[in-house]
Motif scaffolding. Structure first.
Motif, PDB file in Angstrom:
ATOM      1  N   HIS A 127       0.832  -1.204   0.000  1.00 48.53           N
ATOM      2  CA  HIS A 127       0.000   0.000   0.000  1.00 48.53           C
ATOM      3  C   HIS A 127       0.865   1.251   0.000  1.00 48.53           C
ATOM      4  CE1 HIS A 127      -2.663  -3.110   1.811  1.00 48.53           C
ATOM      5  NE2 HIS A 127      -3.587  -2.515   1.066  1.00 48.53           N
ATOM      6  N   LEU A 128       0.219   2.336  -0.410  1.00 49.30           N
ATOM      7  CA  LEU A 128       0.807   3.668  -0.372  1.00 49.30           C
ATOM      8  C   LEU A 128      -0.137   4.559   0.436  1.00 49.30           C
ATOM      9  CD1 LEU A 128       2.975   5.720  -1.332  1.00 49.30           C
ATOM     10  CD2 LEU A 128       1.532   6.152  -3.325  1.00 49.30           C
ATOM     11  N   TYR A 129       0.368   5.117   1.530  1.00 52.64           N
ATOM     12  CA  TYR A 129      -0.443   5.927   2.429  1.00 52.64           C
ATOM     13  C   TYR A 129      -0.093   7.401   2.252  1.00 52.64           C
ATOM     14  CZ  TYR A 129      -1.225   1.475   4.844  1.00 52.64           C
ATOM     15  OH  TYR A 129      -1.548   0.172   5.147  1.00 52.64           O
ATOM     16  N   MET A 130      -1.136   8.257   2.270  1.00 50.32           N
ATOM     17  CA  MET A 130      -0.965   9.705   2.272  1.00 50.32           C
ATOM     18  C   MET A 130      -1.661  10.257   3.508  1.00 50.32           C
ATOM     19  SD  MET A 130      -1.359  10.988  -1.665  1.00 50.32           S
ATOM     20  CE  MET A 130      -0.319  10.328  -2.966  1.00 50.32           C
ATOM     21  N   ILE A 131      -0.882  10.845   4.413  1.00 50.36           N
ATOM     22  CA  ILE A 131      -1.371  11.305   5.701  1.00 50.36           C
ATOM     23  C   ILE A 131      -1.241  12.824   5.773  1.00 50.36           C
ATOM     24  CG2 ILE A 131      -1.092  11.132   8.200  1.00 50.36           C
ATOM     25  CD1 ILE A 131       0.135   8.367   7.740  1.00 50.36           C
ATOM     26  N   GLY A 132      -2.330  13.488   6.127  1.00 50.72           N
ATOM     27  CA  GLY A 132      -2.343  14.937   6.295  1.00 50.72           C
ATOM     28  C   GLY A 132      -2.691  15.315   7.720  1.00 50.72           C
ATOM     29  N   ARG A 133      -2.934  16.598   7.944  1.00 51.02           N
ATOM     30  CA  ARG A 133      -3.254  17.113   9.272  1.00 51.02           C
ATOM     31  C   ARG A 133      -4.452  18.061   9.175  1.00 51.02           C
ATOM     32  NH1 ARG A 133       1.850  16.001   8.764  1.00 51.02           N
ATOM     33  NH2 ARG A 133       3.025  15.061  10.485  1.00 51.02           N
ATOM     34  N   GLU A 134      -5.356  17.918  10.129  1.00 50.72           N
ATOM     35  CA  GLU A 134      -6.541  18.765  10.180  1.00 50.72           C
ATOM     36  C   GLU A 134      -6.794  19.187  11.621  1.00 50.72           C
ATOM     37  OE1 GLU A 134      -9.845  16.734   8.505  1.00 50.72           O
ATOM     38  OE2 GLU A 134      -9.118  16.883   6.422  1.00 50.72           O
ATOM     39  N   LYS A 135      -7.530  20.271  11.783  1.00 51.04           N
ATOM     40  CA  LYS A 135      -7.887  20.775  13.105  1.00 51.04           C
ATOM     41  C   LYS A 135      -9.215  20.147  13.534  1.00 51.04           C
ATOM     42  CE  LYS A 135      -6.994  25.013  14.064  1.00 51.04           C
ATOM     43  NZ  LYS A 135      -7.018  26.505  14.141  1.00 51.04           N
ATOM     44  N   GLY A 139     -15.727  17.846  20.017  1.00 57.04           N
ATOM     45  CA  GLY A 139     -15.229  16.946  21.040  1.00 57.04           C
ATOM     46  C   GLY A 139     -14.260  17.594  22.001  1.00 57.04           C
ATOM     47  N   PRO A 140     -13.711  16.807  22.922  1.00 59.15           N
ATOM     48  CA  PRO A 140     -12.782  17.360  23.931  1.00 59.15           C
ATOM     49  C   PRO A 140     -11.459  17.837  23.338  1.00 59.15           C
ATOM     50  CG  PRO A 140     -12.882  14.960  24.074  1.00 59.15           C
ATOM     51  CD  PRO A 140     -13.960  15.371  23.127  1.00 59.15           C
ATOM     52  N   GLU A 141     -11.117  17.343  22.163  1.00 54.36           N
ATOM     53  CA  GLU A 141      -9.863  17.740  21.515  1.00 54.36           C
ATOM     54  C   GLU A 141     -10.083  18.834  20.482  1.00 54.36           C
ATOM     55  OE1 GLU A 141      -8.229  14.203  19.920  1.00 54.36           O
ATOM     56  OE2 GLU A 141      -7.605  13.391  21.876  1.00 54.36           O
ATOM     57  N   LYS A 142     -11.115  19.618  20.629  1.00 51.76           N
ATOM     58  CA  LYS A 142     -11.431  20.673  19.677  1.00 51.76           C
ATOM     59  C   LYS A 142     -10.296  21.708  19.619  1.00 51.76           C
ATOM     60  CE  LYS A 142     -14.933  24.156  18.603  1.00 51.76           C
ATOM     61  NZ  LYS A 142     -16.222  24.762  19.030  1.00 51.76           N
ATOM     62  N   GLY A 143      -9.900  22.057  18.402  1.00 51.62           N
ATOM     63  CA  GLY A 143      -8.840  23.031  18.202  1.00 51.62           C
ATOM     64  C   GLY A 143      -7.456  22.428  18.051  1.00 51.62           C
ATOM     65  N   GLN A 144      -7.288  21.156  18.380  1.00 51.43           N
ATOM     66  CA  GLN A 144      -5.984  20.515  18.250  1.00 51.43           C
ATOM     67  C   GLN A 144      -5.763  20.021  16.829  1.00 51.43           C
ATOM     68  OE1 GLN A 144      -5.402  17.480  21.204  1.00 51.43           O
ATOM     69  NE2 GLN A 144      -5.960  18.808  22.917  1.00 51.43           N
ATOM     70  N   ILE A 145      -4.486  19.924  16.462  1.00 49.66           N
ATOM     71  CA  ILE A 145      -4.103  19.439  15.132  1.00 49.66           C
ATOM     72  C   ILE A 145      -3.864  17.937  15.229  1.00 49.66           C
ATOM     73  CG2 ILE A 145      -2.501  19.671  13.216  1.00 49.66           C
ATOM     74  CD1 ILE A 145      -4.184  22.141  13.704  1.00 49.66           C
ATOM     75  N   LYS A 146      -4.589  17.171  14.425  1.00 54.22           N
ATOM     76  CA  LYS A 146      -4.483  15.722  14.445  1.00 54.22           C
ATOM     77  C   LYS A 146      -4.146  15.195  13.050  1.00 54.22           C
ATOM     78  CE  LYS A 146      -5.493  14.754  18.761  1.00 54.22           C
ATOM     79  NZ  LYS A 146      -4.559  14.016  19.649  1.00 54.22           N
ATOM     80  N   GLU A 147      -3.443  14.042  13.033  1.00 54.56           N
ATOM     81  CA  GLU A 147      -3.119  13.394  11.776  1.00 54.56           C
ATOM     82  C   GLU A 147      -4.346  12.666  11.230  1.00 54.56           C
ATOM     83  OE1 GLU A 147      -1.230  13.428  14.378  1.00 54.56           O
ATOM     84  OE2 GLU A 147       0.538  14.482  13.619  1.00 54.56           O
ATOM     85  N   VAL A 148      -4.546  12.775   9.917  1.00 49.69           N
ATOM     86  CA  VAL A 148      -5.712  12.179   9.260  1.00 49.69           C
ATOM     87  C   VAL A 148      -5.236  11.416   8.027  1.00 49.69           C
ATOM     88  CG1 VAL A 148      -7.934  12.611   8.148  1.00 49.69           C
ATOM     89  CG2 VAL A 148      -7.194  14.051  10.051  1.00 49.69           C
ATOM     90  N   LEU A 149      -5.740  10.206   7.846  1.00 46.07           N
ATOM     91  CA  LEU A 149      -5.418   9.409   6.665  1.00 46.07           C
ATOM     92  C   LEU A 149      -6.217   9.937   5.478  1.00 46.07           C
ATOM     93  CD1 LEU A 149      -3.958   6.992   5.409  1.00 46.07           C
ATOM     94  CD2 LEU A 149      -5.900   5.566   6.080  1.00 46.07           C
ATOM     95  N   LYS A 150      -5.532  10.600   4.555  1.00 44.29           N
ATOM     96  CA  LYS A 150      -6.202  11.198   3.403  1.00 44.29           C
ATOM     97  C   LYS A 150      -6.490  10.179   2.310  1.00 44.29           C
ATOM     98  CE  LYS A 150      -6.460  15.503   4.718  1.00 44.29           C
ATOM     99  NZ  LYS A 150      -7.763  16.183   4.847  1.00 44.29           N
ATOM    100  N   LYS A 151      -5.557   9.250   2.112  1.00 46.41           N
ATOM    101  CA  LYS A 151      -5.756   8.298   1.026  1.00 46.41           C
ATOM    102  C   LYS A 151      -4.902   7.059   1.266  1.00 46.41           C
ATOM    103  CE  LYS A 151      -6.426   8.315  -3.955  1.00 46.41           C
ATOM    104  NZ  LYS A 151      -6.232   9.052  -5.212  1.00 46.41           N
ATOM    105  N   LYS A 152      -5.472   5.914   0.921  1.00 45.67           N
ATOM    106  CA  LYS A 152      -4.770   4.637   0.980  1.00 45.67           C
ATOM    107  C   LYS A 152      -4.867   3.984  -0.388  1.00 45.67           C
ATOM    108  CE  LYS A 152      -4.642   0.210   3.442  1.00 45.67           C
ATOM    109  NZ  LYS A 152      -5.264  -0.623   4.500  1.00 45.67           N
ATOM    110  N   GLY A 399       1.788  30.270   6.347  1.00 48.74           N
ATOM    111  CA  GLY A 399       2.420  29.075   6.895  1.00 48.74           C
ATOM    112  C   GLY A 399       1.867  27.808   6.280  1.00 48.74           C
ATOM    113  N   GLN A 400       2.791  26.904   5.893  1.00 51.79           N
ATOM    114  CA  GLN A 400       2.399  25.642   5.284  1.00 51.79           C
ATOM    115  C   GLN A 400       2.318  24.512   6.299  1.00 51.79           C
ATOM    116  OE1 GLN A 400       1.612  25.502   1.983  1.00 51.79           O
ATOM    117  NE2 GLN A 400       1.954  27.704   1.933  1.00 51.79           N
ATOM    118  N   ASP A 401       2.686  24.767   7.553  1.00 51.12           N
ATOM    119  CA  ASP A 401       2.638  23.752   8.588  1.00 51.12           C
ATOM    120  C   ASP A 401       2.262  24.415   9.900  1.00 51.12           C
ATOM    121  OD1 ASP A 401       2.760  21.299   9.753  1.00 51.12           O
ATOM    122  OD2 ASP A 401       4.731  20.777   8.980  1.00 51.12           O
ATOM    123  N   VAL A 402       1.985  23.588  10.912  1.00 53.72           N
ATOM    124  CA  VAL A 402       1.487  24.117  12.179  1.00 53.72           C
ATOM    125  C   VAL A 402       2.557  24.866  12.955  1.00 53.72           C
ATOM    126  CG1 VAL A 402      -0.290  22.361  12.393  1.00 53.72           C
ATOM    127  CG2 VAL A 402       1.993  21.890  13.276  1.00 53.72           C
TER     128      VAL A 402
END
Length: 443
Positions: A127-135, A139-152, A399-402
């Protein structure tokens, strides 16, 4: 072992208790285990070096006579894991427990408007994984930056790969639904591993096409979207890639690289202790990202900026030379010193022979009271601490990153650290982050 537990003879060692003998045997086995591990580690390091040297030659043969090469990448050692996946559980959560990681790196992905977005690309045998980041929005983690699987992506579903004939880092992954325009400094290593895994799964070779005019399909969203986009490559100047979007076409210009028939040399560069296959992370140091090029005057006042993966540049501003400290005031000759004073000082040198009435402490106290420093010769006044350097933004940067700062033209930023890579650390509106040094000018 304690000294009272054994005694040395001429040709023998006499042990008092049998427990001590058992302890010696256990220590001996541990030493042998340590020696075996050291030998195995050295052998694995040697095998890894030979493996990556062979991979480098195979990767070069894929692009031979089709694409120009960069000067610094033709003999570069392959590492595979550039993200340090062993210490990144937030990324390993998307991968199977028994999946082996062949390649991991942070790349730039371009959308339908040719806007650059960072993605972590991880290649495994299937497999080839593409992982991004979203806010997080809820929920209790509102506003935090988390890793998200964009595509597999399953490797056998990839139809072809398109590249240009220049020395740029762009390549297109063609799939059934839509394509992906990516940019990676380590594209040669990635493509060689991808072709190898594709051949193992499908028993056929992955199609590679080379042209200076590339076309790719974009994802269809809702009622609109879809269609195709074009990427046109032209000859420019220097090793820096210059991009200019124009409607549905992205114009890329770059200077000439090494000839297409260039091969890597057999003799590899001297290796460090952290040989290929063993990722080394720096606890403190500049981020491993490319410095964006200085935008032209046309891109000021809110124009879109694009992140570039370019070689590290020399530091633009040199730190001021530190002047040597002034000699201490006690080293200066006192004005108005007479011969009589010199005679008194010379005679006082013999006072250590006499025992003072109040002891040595009382004698030293009398000397300190009688001898006061002359005005202007005492300790220098403490100098005020220099204010932190500041710089003014010449261009807008998003900014391109957090961990990066975003600023507009003419904003003043406090400079906290100037790094030789070109990425500076500063503070703006109470937030600290990284920003490109070629977008600002020191005040």
């Amino acid at each position: 072992m304690d000294y009272d537990q054994y005694q040395m003879g001429r040709s023998k060692v006499f042990v008092k208790n049998p427990e001590s003998l058992f302890l010696l045997e256990e220590m001996r086995e541990r030493k042998f285990d340590t020696f075996a591990r050291t030998i195995q580690k050295a052998w694995r390091r040697y095998i890894a070096r030979r493996k990556y040297e062979q991979m480098r030659e195979e990767a070069s043969s894929i692009l031979l006579n089709f694409k120009e090469r960069r000067k610094n990448s033709i003999n570069r050692n392959f590492v595979g894991d550039y993200l340090g996946m062993e210490d990144r559980p937030e990324l390993r959560q998307f991968i199977g427990k028994r999946e082996r990681i062949d390649f991991a790196d942070s790349v730039n992905k371009y959308d339908r408007r040719f806007k650059s977005i960072k993605r972590d690309v991880i290649l495994t045998p299937k497999h080839l994984y593409m992982i991004g980041r979203e806010k997080v929005k809820k929920g209790p983690e509102k506003g935090q930056i988390k890793e998200v699987l964009k595509k597999k992506i399953e490797i056998q579903t990839i139809k072809a790969i398109s590249l240009s004939t220049k020395q740029d880092d762009f390549f297109i992954l063609h799939e059934v639904e839509y394509d992906n325009l990516l940019e990676s400094v380590f594209k040669t290593e990635f493509l060689s591993l991808l072709c190898k895994r594709f051949e193992e799964l499908t028993k056929g070779k992955l199609q590679l096409s080379f042209s200076d005019t590339l076309q790719f399909k974009v994802k269809k969203e809702g009622w609109g979207g879809g269609g195709t986009r074009n990427v046109v490559f032209s000859r420019g100047q220097g090793d820096l890639t210059m991009i200019k979007p124009a409607g549905k076409t992205l114009n890329v210009s770059i200077g000439d690289g090494l000839p297409k028939n260039t091969k890597p040399s057999r003799k590899s560069a001297p290796q460090s202790r952290g040989q290929p296959g063993y990722h080394q992370t720096k606890k403190h140091g500049p981020p491993s990202r490319g410095l964006p090029p200085t935008p032209r005057d046309d891109y000021r006042n809110g124009a879109a900026q694009f992140s570039r993966n370019t070689p590290q540049q020399d530091q633009m501003y040199t730190s001021p030379n530190k002047h040597g400290k002034a000699p201490p005031a006690t080293a200066l000759v006192k004005h108005g010193a007479t011969n009589k004073a010199r005679q008194v000082s010379s005679s006082c040198d013999m006072e250590f022979l006499n025992v003072p009435d109040q002891g040595v402490a009382g004698q030293q106290r009398k000397k300190s009271i009688s001898k006061r420093p002359q005005p202007g010769v005492g300790r220098p006044k403490p100098q005020a601490k220099a204010a932190a350097p500041k710089c003014r933004a010449l261009y807008q940067y998003i900014g391109q990153d957090v961990d990066e700062l975003s600023f507009n033209v003419n904003e003043v930023i406090d400079v906290l650290l100037e790094d030789a890579s070109g990425w500076w650390k500063g503070r703006l509106r109470g937030k600290e982050g990284l920003f490109p040094g070629n977008y600002v000018q020191k005040i």
